[in-house]
Design a protein around this motif. Structure first.
Motif, PDB file in Angstrom:
ATOM      1  N   ALA A 147       7.977   3.290  -1.920  1.00 34.05           N
ATOM      2  CA  ALA A 147       9.098   2.618  -1.273  1.00 34.05           C
ATOM      3  C   ALA A 147       8.683   1.225  -0.826  1.00 34.05           C
ATOM      4  N   LEU A 148       9.581   0.281  -0.997  1.00 31.01           N
ATOM      5  CA  LEU A 148       9.393  -1.076  -0.472  1.00 31.01           C
ATOM      6  C   LEU A 148      10.347  -1.210   0.701  1.00 31.01           C
ATOM      7  N   VAL A 149       9.788  -1.213   1.907  1.00 27.42           N
ATOM      8  CA  VAL A 149      10.610  -1.001   3.107  1.00 27.42           C
ATOM      9  C   VAL A 149      10.863  -2.260   3.919  1.00 27.42           C
ATOM     10  N   GLY A 150      10.408  -3.419   3.438  1.00 27.15           N
ATOM     11  CA  GLY A 150      10.644  -4.636   4.205  1.00 27.15           C
ATOM     12  C   GLY A 150      10.124  -4.506   5.622  1.00 27.15           C
ATOM     13  N   ASP A 151      10.947  -4.905   6.593  1.00 26.95           N
ATOM     14  CA  ASP A 151      10.509  -4.879   7.993  1.00 26.95           C
ATOM     15  C   ASP A 151      11.093  -3.706   8.778  1.00 26.95           C
ATOM     16  N   VAL A 152      11.397  -2.605   8.082  1.00 27.22           N
ATOM     17  CA  VAL A 152      11.866  -1.406   8.778  1.00 27.22           C
ATOM     18  C   VAL A 152      10.706  -0.692   9.456  1.00 27.22           C
ATOM     19  N   LEU A 153       9.616  -0.489   8.709  1.00 30.23           N
ATOM     20  CA  LEU A 153       8.497   0.327   9.164  1.00 30.23           C
ATOM     21  C   LEU A 153       7.186  -0.324   8.749  1.00 30.23           C
ATOM     22  N   PHE A 154       6.194  -0.237   9.645  1.00 29.79           N
ATOM     23  CA  PHE A 154       4.859  -0.758   9.368  1.00 29.79           C
ATOM     24  C   PHE A 154       3.826   0.330   9.649  1.00 29.79           C
ATOM     25  N   GLN A 155       2.609   0.086   9.218  1.00 28.91           N
ATOM     26  CA  GLN A 155       1.527   0.979   9.609  1.00 28.91           C
ATOM     27  C   GLN A 155       1.375   0.891  11.128  1.00 28.91           C
ATOM     28  N   GLY A 156       1.702   1.965  11.823  1.00 30.25           N
ATOM     29  CA  GLY A 156       1.535   2.030  13.271  1.00 30.25           C
ATOM     30  C   GLY A 156       2.597   1.318  14.079  1.00 30.25           C
ATOM     31  N   GLY A 183       9.830  12.359   1.983  1.00 30.05           N
ATOM     32  CA  GLY A 183       8.608  13.143   1.798  1.00 30.05           C
ATOM     33  C   GLY A 183       7.368  12.470   2.340  1.00 30.05           C
ATOM     34  N   ASP A 184       6.445  13.286   2.830  1.00 32.13           N
ATOM     35  CA  ASP A 184       5.220  12.780   3.453  1.00 32.13           C
ATOM     36  C   ASP A 184       4.333  12.020   2.479  1.00 32.13           C
ATOM     37  N   ASP A 185       4.409  12.346   1.201  1.00 31.94           N
ATOM     38  CA  ASP A 185       3.496  11.734   0.236  1.00 31.94           C
ATOM     39  C   ASP A 185       3.945  10.354  -0.245  1.00 31.94           C
ATOM     40  N   VAL A 186       5.136   9.944   0.146  1.00 34.94           N
ATOM     41  CA  VAL A 186       5.642   8.648  -0.321  1.00 34.94           C
ATOM     42  C   VAL A 186       4.827   7.518   0.282  1.00 34.94           C
ATOM     43  N   ARG A 187       4.269   6.672  -0.596  1.00 35.35           N
ATOM     44  CA  ARG A 187       3.577   5.465  -0.138  1.00 35.35           C
ATOM     45  C   ARG A 187       4.613   4.372   0.090  1.00 35.35           C
ATOM     46  N   PHE A 188       4.329   3.475   1.020  1.00 32.32           N
ATOM     47  CA  PHE A 188       5.268   2.375   1.209  1.00 32.32           C
ATOM     48  C   PHE A 188       4.551   1.044   1.387  1.00 32.32           C
ATOM     49  N   VAL A 189       5.220   0.015   0.858  1.00 31.64           N
ATOM     50  CA  VAL A 189       4.786  -1.364   1.055  1.00 31.64           C
ATOM     51  C   VAL A 189       5.626  -1.940   2.180  1.00 31.64           C
ATOM     52  N   PRO A 190       5.018  -2.264   3.323  1.00 30.55           N
ATOM     53  CA  PRO A 190       5.781  -2.869   4.413  1.00 30.55           C
ATOM     54  C   PRO A 190       5.926  -4.371   4.215  1.00 30.55           C
ATOM     55  N   GLY A 191       6.760  -4.979   5.031  1.00 32.97           N
ATOM     56  CA  GLY A 191       6.941  -6.417   4.933  1.00 32.97           C
ATOM     57  C   GLY A 191       5.728  -7.214   5.366  1.00 32.97           C
ATOM     58  N   HIS A 192       4.849  -6.607   6.140  1.00 33.55           N
ATOM     59  CA  HIS A 192       3.624  -7.262   6.618  1.00 33.55           C
ATOM     60  C   HIS A 192       2.568  -6.179   6.809  1.00 33.55           C
ATOM     61  N   GLY A 193       1.325  -6.534   6.541  1.00 33.55           N
ATOM     62  CA  GLY A 193       0.235  -5.615   6.824  1.00 33.55           C
ATOM     63  C   GLY A 193      -0.007  -4.596   5.718  1.00 33.55           C
ATOM     64  N   PRO A 194      -0.923  -3.640   5.979  1.00 38.51           N
ATOM     65  CA  PRO A 194      -1.358  -2.703   4.945  1.00 38.51           C
ATOM     66  C   PRO A 194      -0.335  -1.628   4.630  1.00 38.51           C
ATOM     67  N   MET A 195      -0.482  -1.043   3.442  1.00 34.99           N
ATOM     68  CA  MET A 195       0.350   0.092   3.045  1.00 34.99           C
ATOM     69  C   MET A 195       0.006   1.329   3.873  1.00 34.99           C
ATOM     70  N   SER A 196       0.944   2.281   3.851  1.00 31.64           N
ATOM     71  CA  SER A 196       0.715   3.566   4.494  1.00 31.64           C
ATOM     72  C   SER A 196       1.569   4.595   3.761  1.00 31.64           C
ATOM     73  N   THR A 197       1.675   5.788   4.318  1.00 27.97           N
ATOM     74  CA  THR A 197       2.581   6.810   3.782  1.00 27.97           C
ATOM     75  C   THR A 197       3.519   7.265   4.894  1.00 27.97           C
ATOM     76  N   PHE A 198       4.652   7.818   4.490  1.00 28.69           N
ATOM     77  CA  PHE A 198       5.596   8.302   5.496  1.00 28.69           C
ATOM     78  C   PHE A 198       4.988   9.450   6.285  1.00 28.69           C
TER      79      PHE A 198
END
Length: 213
Positions: A147-156, A183-198
């Motif tokens: 998922a490419l989530v823009g500025d909705v969600l970031f790592q932490g 799903g928990d396994d979905v990786r996401f690219v946030p608008g700033h900072g490192p990737m994470s998973t849901f």
């Protein structure tokens, strides 16, 4: 679908280059600026740009859009129409953040929840996730669980809601009701900072973790 993250602007916004491995047709998501970096990445990967995708209308995500269209002639898709006022106010945004003036533009296609966009033979699902901005959308590749989530969600963390028409409660709902159910396994690219998973964010992010209700 392959992707490459290209941090741009002084805000180090995560512009993304996505491409279909079969056709090598590509999309740029959120070309906020530094077009030289974006064009170099396109050339290095040997792909053909066919569209621009926008998650929302903030300057660091859309500032290079008009110029990129002038150079390539590709169409713009997104965000959702409620973000029109942000795109229309690019002149004021540039003045506010000390950026060089950029041209405004009108997307060729405003997106809605449930829409899809094509990148070559690959399809991205569109989720309307308001809160950070009222017209914010997320692009989801179900096949790749990305998922490419823009500025909705970031790592932490989560997106700011103190800008005009931001809504904290709405943002939390977008994350918990639209993103986490993917799903928990979905990786996401946030608008700033490192990737994470849901899954990691659902367990540990203090703003939206199950632990804190």
């Amino acid at each position: 679908m392959k992707f490459r993250i290209i941090p741009v602007t002084p805000f180090q916004q995560n512009c993304s280059l996505l491409w279909c491995e079969e056709t090598l047709e590509a999309a740029v998501v959120d070309p906020g600026g530094d077009l030289g970096l974006i064009l170099s990445a396109i050339e290095e990967e040997g792909v053909k740009l066919t569209r621009i995708l926008l998650t929302h209308g903030h300057l660091d995500h859309v500032g290079g859009t008009a110029e990129l269209v002038k150079l390539t002639g590709v169409p713009i898709e997104g965000p959702e129409q409620e973000d029109r006022f942000w795109i229309d106010s690019l002149t004021q945004q540039c003045a506010m953040f000390g950026f060089e003036q950029v041209d405004s533009f009108t997307p060729d296609r405003w997106l809605k929840d449930g829409d899809s966009v094509q990148v070559g033979r690959q399809s991205l699902e569109v989720l309307h996730c308001p809160g950070h901005t009222p017209g914010h959308v997320v692009f989801y590749d179900r096949e790749e669980q990305l998922a490419l989530v823009g500025d909705v969600l970031f790592q932490g963390s989560i997106g700011r809601t103190d800008f005009p028409r931001g809504d904290h409660a709405q943002l939390i709902r977008s994350i918990k009701e639209k993103l986490f159910p993917l799903g928990d396994d979905v990786r996401f690219v946030p608008g700033h900072g490192p990737m994470s998973t849901f899954g990691v964010e659902r367990r540990t992010n203090p703003f939206v973790s199950d632990r804190w209700g």
